[in-house]
Motif scaffolding. Structure first.
Motif, PDB file in Angstrom:
ATOM      1  N   ALA A 182       0.829  -1.211   0.000  1.00  0.00           N
ATOM      2  CA  ALA A 182       0.000   0.000   0.000  1.00  0.00           C
ATOM      3  C   ALA A 182       0.862   1.259   0.000  1.00  0.00           C
ATOM      4  CB  ALA A 182      -0.930   0.000   1.205  1.00  0.00           C
ATOM      5  N   ALA A 183       1.948   1.255   0.754  1.00  0.00           N
ATOM      6  CA  ALA A 183       2.836   2.426   0.791  1.00  0.00           C
ATOM      7  C   ALA A 183       3.466   2.674  -0.569  1.00  0.00           C
ATOM      8  CB  ALA A 183       3.918   2.227   1.850  1.00  0.00           C
ATOM      9  N   LEU A 184       3.883   1.610  -1.237  1.00  0.00           N
ATOM     10  CA  LEU A 184       4.451   1.757  -2.581  1.00  0.00           C
ATOM     11  C   LEU A 184       3.406   2.280  -3.561  1.00  0.00           C
ATOM     12  CD1 LEU A 184       6.611  -1.477  -2.730  1.00  0.00           C
ATOM     13  CD2 LEU A 184       7.446   0.876  -2.560  1.00  0.00           C
ATOM     14  N   ALA A 185       2.177   1.789  -3.461  1.00  0.00           N
ATOM     15  CA  ALA A 185       1.112   2.231  -4.365  1.00  0.00           C
ATOM     16  C   ALA A 185       0.722   3.678  -4.091  1.00  0.00           C
ATOM     17  CB  ALA A 185      -0.099   1.320  -4.221  1.00  0.00           C
ATOM     18  N   LEU A 186       0.742   4.091  -2.822  1.00  0.00           N
ATOM     19  CA  LEU A 186       0.328   5.454  -2.480  1.00  0.00           C
ATOM     20  C   LEU A 186       1.320   6.508  -2.938  1.00  0.00           C
ATOM     21  CD1 LEU A 186      -1.243   4.995   1.060  1.00  0.00           C
ATOM     22  CD2 LEU A 186      -2.395   5.692  -1.037  1.00  0.00           C
ATOM     23  N   GLN A 187       2.529   6.114  -3.298  1.00  0.00           N
ATOM     24  CA  GLN A 187       3.505   7.080  -3.800  1.00  0.00           C
ATOM     25  C   GLN A 187       3.046   7.692  -5.121  1.00  0.00           C
ATOM     26  OE1 GLN A 187       5.110   7.362  -0.752  1.00  0.00           O
ATOM     27  NE2 GLN A 187       6.593   8.183  -2.165  1.00  0.00           N
ATOM     28  N   ASN A 188       2.226   6.992  -5.861  1.00  0.00           N
ATOM     29  CA  ASN A 188       1.767   7.472  -7.164  1.00  0.00           C
ATOM     30  C   ASN A 188       0.420   8.201  -7.094  1.00  0.00           C
ATOM     31  OD1 ASN A 188       4.021   6.275  -8.337  1.00  0.00           O
ATOM     32  ND2 ASN A 188       2.956   4.322  -8.543  1.00  0.00           N
ATOM     33  N   VAL A 189      -0.218   8.219  -5.943  1.00  0.00           N
ATOM     34  CA  VAL A 189      -1.514   8.879  -5.792  1.00  0.00           C
ATOM     35  C   VAL A 189      -1.274  10.341  -5.401  1.00  0.00           C
ATOM     36  CG1 VAL A 189      -3.678   8.868  -4.494  1.00  0.00           C
ATOM     37  CG2 VAL A 189      -2.587   6.712  -5.100  1.00  0.00           C
ATOM     38  N   THR A 190      -2.017  11.242  -6.024  1.00  0.00           N
ATOM     39  CA  THR A 190      -1.851  12.668  -5.732  1.00  0.00           C
ATOM     40  C   THR A 190      -3.216  13.316  -5.528  1.00  0.00           C
ATOM     41  OG1 THR A 190      -1.864  13.206  -8.086  1.00  0.00           O
ATOM     42  CG2 THR A 190       0.293  12.871  -7.054  1.00  0.00           C
ATOM     43  N   LEU A 216      -7.300  12.065   1.142  1.00  0.00           N
ATOM     44  CA  LEU A 216      -8.282  11.166   1.746  1.00  0.00           C
ATOM     45  C   LEU A 216      -7.596   9.935   2.344  1.00  0.00           C
ATOM     46  CD1 LEU A 216     -11.276  10.339   2.199  1.00  0.00           C
ATOM     47  CD2 LEU A 216     -11.109   9.154  -0.011  1.00  0.00           C
ATOM     48  N   TYR A 217      -6.709   9.307   1.576  1.00  0.00           N
ATOM     49  CA  TYR A 217      -5.983   8.143   2.078  1.00  0.00           C
ATOM     50  C   TYR A 217      -5.129   8.506   3.291  1.00  0.00           C
ATOM     51  CZ  TYR A 217      -7.231   5.118  -1.831  1.00  0.00           C
ATOM     52  OH  TYR A 217      -7.919   4.347  -2.724  1.00  0.00           O
ATOM     53  N   ILE A 254      -5.501   6.897   7.077  1.00  0.00           N
ATOM     54  CA  ILE A 254      -4.351   6.223   7.690  1.00  0.00           C
ATOM     55  C   ILE A 254      -4.005   6.858   9.032  1.00  0.00           C
ATOM     56  CG2 ILE A 254      -1.870   5.820   7.453  1.00  0.00           C
ATOM     57  CD1 ILE A 254      -2.447   5.524   4.392  1.00  0.00           C
ATOM     58  N   TYR A 255      -3.938   8.185   9.078  1.00  0.00           N
ATOM     59  CA  TYR A 255      -3.560   8.857  10.322  1.00  0.00           C
ATOM     60  C   TYR A 255      -4.654   8.782  11.379  1.00  0.00           C
ATOM     61  CZ  TYR A 255       0.697  10.452   8.144  1.00  0.00           C
ATOM     62  OH  TYR A 255       1.916  10.484   7.542  1.00  0.00           O
ATOM     63  N   VAL A 256      -5.912   8.761  10.971  1.00  0.00           N
ATOM     64  CA  VAL A 256      -6.995   8.591  11.944  1.00  0.00           C
ATOM     65  C   VAL A 256      -6.893   7.217  12.596  1.00  0.00           C
ATOM     66  CG1 VAL A 256      -9.492   8.241  12.110  1.00  0.00           C
ATOM     67  CG2 VAL A 256      -8.603  10.273  11.019  1.00  0.00           C
ATOM     68  N   ALA A 257      -6.552   6.207  11.812  1.00  0.00           N
ATOM     69  CA  ALA A 257      -6.406   4.861  12.368  1.00  0.00           C
ATOM     70  C   ALA A 257      -5.291   4.796  13.409  1.00  0.00           C
ATOM     71  CB  ALA A 257      -6.137   3.859  11.251  1.00  0.00           C
ATOM     72  N   ILE A 258      -4.297   5.650  13.271  1.00  0.00           N
ATOM     73  CA  ILE A 258      -3.201   5.675  14.244  1.00  0.00           C
ATOM     74  C   ILE A 258      -3.575   6.520  15.464  1.00  0.00           C
ATOM     75  CG2 ILE A 258      -0.823   6.456  14.608  1.00  0.00           C
ATOM     76  CD1 ILE A 258      -0.299   5.716  11.684  1.00  0.00           C
ATOM     77  N   MET A 259      -4.296   7.611  15.256  1.00  0.00           N
ATOM     78  CA  MET A 259      -4.606   8.539  16.351  1.00  0.00           C
ATOM     79  C   MET A 259      -5.680   8.021  17.299  1.00  0.00           C
ATOM     80  SD  MET A 259      -4.352  12.307  14.638  1.00  0.00           S
ATOM     81  CE  MET A 259      -5.649  12.027  13.458  1.00  0.00           C
TER      82      MET A 259
END
Length: 170
Positions: A75-83, A89-90, A94-99
């Motif tokens: 997922a981290a590798l795939a998210l590098q290409n999302v802008t 949104l992603y 991700i950060y809400v799941a950590i917080m």
């Protein structure tokens, strides 16, 4: 500044040290320290319920670690290409799941899975060709899936931070 850091570390680690110290207490009560002993560890390891819980915990932890590492890195590798907005949104999810505290995520996941199983099981019963349709319920698979989803957020953040520091040519 350094004094504050030392105070924070003491505040965080002294309670853990006290728990470890009292786990070797020879006395029968935590408030009465009678010297050092490992007798309670022997009693815990002789208890079949404790050993079954330990085995379950280790199985779930190992499986979760492997799955979260594989899927989180992907997922981290795939998210590098999302802008753009999709990336925002992603990142937010991700950060809400950590917080959010783990206990809140655990309770929310339990409610979501029970609700999902209550909706899917009657559909399976109606569509299944025999009289004995499978019943979805709580078990190892749902436990591992929930832990994997929670842990994936941590893996994604860590791997993306490492990727950001790498040369783009790699």
């Amino acid at each position: 500044m350094r004094l504050y850091a030392i105070a924070v570390y003491l505040f965080l680690y002294i309670p853990i040290g006290i728990i470890v110290l009292f786990s070797f207490n020879a006395g029968r009560h935590a408030s009465d320290f009678r010297g050092f002993s490992i007798q309670w560890y022997g009693k815990a390891l002789a208890n079949p319920f404790v050993m079954e819980a330990l085995t379950t915990s280790l199985l779930v932890a190992f499986t979760t670690a492997v799955l979260a590492s594989l899927m989180g890195t992907t997922a981290a590798l795939a998210l590098q290409n999302v802008t753009g907005r999709l990336r925002a949104l992603y990142d937010g999810v991700i950060y809400v799941a950590i917080m959010i505290p783990g206990i809140v995520i655990g309770i929310a996941t339990l409610i979501a899975l029970v609700t999902l199983f209550d909706a899917v099981n009657p559909l399976l019963a109606a569509l299944w060709p025999t009289n004995k349709p499978p019943q979805l319920g709580m078990g190892y698979i749902s436990l591992i899936a929930a832990h994997t989803l929670f842990t994936m957020a941590l893996v994604i953040v860590i791997v993306r931070a490492r990727i950001a520091g790498m040369d783009r040519a790699l």
